[in-house]
Design a protein around this motif. Structure first.
Motif, mmCIF file in Angstrom:
data_model
loop_
_atom_site.group_PDB
_atom_site.id
_atom_site.type_symbol
_atom_site.label_atom_id
_atom_site.label_comp_id
_atom_site.label_asym_id
_atom_site.label_seq_id
_atom_site.Cartn_x
_atom_site.Cartn_y
_atom_site.Cartn_z
ATOM 1 N N LEU A 1 0.850 -1.201 0.000
ATOM 2 C CA LEU A 1 0.000 0.000 0.000
ATOM 3 C C LEU A 1 0.881 1.243 0.000
ATOM 4 C CD1 LEU A 1 -2.912 0.074 2.638
ATOM 5 C CD2 LEU A 1 -3.102 0.062 0.169
ATOM 6 N N ALA A 2 0.454 2.270 -0.719
ATOM 7 C CA ALA A 2 1.130 3.571 -0.633
ATOM 8 C C ALA A 2 0.147 4.541 0.015
ATOM 9 C CB ALA A 2 1.527 4.061 -2.014
ATOM 10 N N ILE A 3 0.533 5.086 1.148
ATOM 11 C CA ILE A 3 -0.327 6.037 1.864
ATOM 12 C C ILE A 3 0.249 7.422 1.648
ATOM 13 C CG2 ILE A 3 -1.376 6.633 4.092
ATOM 14 C CD1 ILE A 3 -1.883 3.722 3.382
ATOM 15 N N VAL A 4 -0.470 8.250 0.886
ATOM 16 C CA VAL A 4 0.015 9.605 0.598
ATOM 17 C C VAL A 4 -0.639 10.585 1.584
ATOM 18 C CG1 VAL A 4 0.264 11.417 -1.144
ATOM 19 C CG2 VAL A 4 0.163 9.015 -1.851
ATOM 20 N N THR B 1 5.176 -1.630 1.729
ATOM 21 C CA THR B 1 4.303 -0.481 2.008
ATOM 22 C C THR B 1 5.141 0.766 2.208
ATOM 23 O OG1 THR B 1 2.463 -1.714 2.866
ATOM 24 C CG2 THR B 1 2.790 0.444 3.839
ATOM 25 N N LEU B 2 4.592 1.904 1.840
ATOM 26 C CA LEU B 2 5.305 3.145 2.102
ATOM 27 C C LEU B 2 4.336 4.270 2.433
ATOM 28 C CD1 LEU B 2 6.334 5.170 -0.970
ATOM 29 C CD2 LEU B 2 5.215 3.003 -1.283
ATOM 30 N N THR B 3 4.863 5.238 3.146
ATOM 31 C CA THR B 3 4.124 6.477 3.337
ATOM 32 C C THR B 3 4.881 7.561 2.572
ATOM 33 O OG1 THR B 3 5.332 7.149 5.305
ATOM 34 C CG2 THR B 3 3.363 5.823 5.653
ATOM 35 N N LEU C 1 8.067 10.637 -8.528
ATOM 36 C CA LEU C 1 7.489 10.085 -7.288
ATOM 37 C C LEU C 1 6.699 8.810 -7.589
ATOM 38 C CD1 LEU C 1 6.215 13.353 -5.575
ATOM 39 C CD2 LEU C 1 7.929 11.782 -4.664
ATOM 40 N N SER C 2 5.966 8.847 -8.688
ATOM 41 C CA SER C 2 5.166 7.686 -9.076
ATOM 42 C C SER C 2 6.077 6.481 -9.335
ATOM 43 C CB SER C 2 4.351 8.051 -10.316
ATOM 44 O OG SER C 2 3.460 7.031 -10.634
ATOM 45 N N PHE D 1 9.462 5.475 3.858
ATOM 46 C CA PHE D 1 8.961 6.851 3.900
ATOM 47 C C PHE D 1 9.611 7.655 2.778
ATOM 48 C CE2 PHE D 1 10.192 11.102 5.892
ATOM 49 C CZ PHE D 1 8.987 11.719 5.631
ATOM 50 N N ILE D 2 8.782 8.294 1.981
ATOM 51 C CA ILE D 2 9.320 9.167 0.923
ATOM 52 C C ILE D 2 8.887 10.600 1.193
ATOM 53 C CG2 ILE D 2 9.222 9.777 -1.525
ATOM 54 C CD1 ILE D 2 8.953 6.934 -2.256
ATOM 55 N N GLU D 3 9.859 11.489 1.160
ATOM 56 C CA GLU D 3 9.588 12.922 1.317
ATOM 57 C C GLU D 3 9.600 13.526 -0.089
ATOM 58 O OE1 GLU D 3 9.142 15.473 3.958
ATOM 59 O OE2 GLU D 3 8.787 16.350 1.994
#
Ligand SMILES: Nc1ncnc2c1ncn2[C@@H]1O[C@H](COP(=O)(O)OP(=O)(O)O)[C@@H](O)[C@H]1O
Ligand SMILES: O=C(O)[C@H](O)[C@@H](O)[C@H](O)[C@H](O)COP(=O)(O)O
Length: 190
Positions: A10-13, A83-85, A70-71, A37-39
């Motif tokens: 899951l990617a939680i934006v 998974t990432l946020t 980012l995509s 985590f991606i900033e």
């Protein structure tokens, strides 16, 4: 809140205007979930950063390559089942669609089944302006308070996207706990 959610792939934006609390909340959320985590700010070109520092809002030509990068990053994690946020202003549906396209199974408009999910942090403009003012003293952030109005003018969420909005004036831990509950709900739907 401790979490052992089954959030694989899951990617939680965490979205919203500058100063709404995305970076702070997203980092705490990633720690709670024990996930990547991606900033989004780290993916801006130098030219974009300079433009924003000069208080000039980005246009679509500036944003699209940033969102596509980012995509691409989201897709890499997703393809590994990780998974990432992610923080991203994602102010309009056309920008969110670029992020959703990271899910290889995404069909435009099929928001419910898309594995890129959005949570929007919302707060009154005065609260956010004050936060940006305080943050600007750290000498690190490139986004000036004068760009806030252009961001508020652009922010638009369509009803059918079913994006959850969270009151960003709450205490940070309450915000994170609310998002963890939302993610738990999403997992039950999968
Ligand atoms: N819920 C909150 N309560 C109080 N201060 C907050 C809250 N969320 C964020 N902040 C503060 O507001 C400022 C902007 O937050 P930040 O996470 O950088 O926002 P964004 O990433 O959306 O630009 C930071 O100084 C942060 O510590
Ligand atoms: O965290 C913030 O202060 C903002 O989100 C900012 O750093 C962000 O990268 C730009 O807002 C991107 O440009 P747009 O939001 O104009 O698309």
């Amino acid at each position: 809140m401790a979490s052992n959610l089954q959030t694989q792939g899951l990617a939680i934006v965490i979205m919203g205007v500058s100063g709404s609390g995305k970076s702070t909340v997203c980092e705490m959320l990633a720690k709670s979930l024990g996930c990547n985590f991606i900033e989004a700010d780290d993916y801006h070109s130098q030219a974009n950063k300079e433009k924003m520092s000069r208080a000039i809002p980005l246009n679509d030509e500036d944003r699209v390559p940033w969102l596509e990068a980012l995509s691409g990053a989201i897709r890499k994690y997703m393809m590994n089942g990780e998974t990432l946020t992610l923080t991203c202003s994602a102010l309009q549906n056309k920008y969110r669609e670029i992020l959703r396209s990271a899910d290889p199974n995404y069909k435009p408009g099929n928001y419910t089944t898309c594995r890129v999910k959005f949570v929007c942090l919302v707060a009154p403009a005065e609260v956010i302006a004050e936060r940006i003012k305080i943050r600007s003293n750290d000498g690190k952030h490139f986004m000036p308070a004068t760009l806030l109005q252009s961001q508020l003018d652009l922010l638009q969420i369509n009803e059918d996207e079913q994006i959850n909005k969270i009151d960003a004036t709450l205490k940070l831990q309450s915000i994170v706990d609310s998002i963890l509950l939302l993610i738990k709900g999403l997992e039950l739907q999968q």
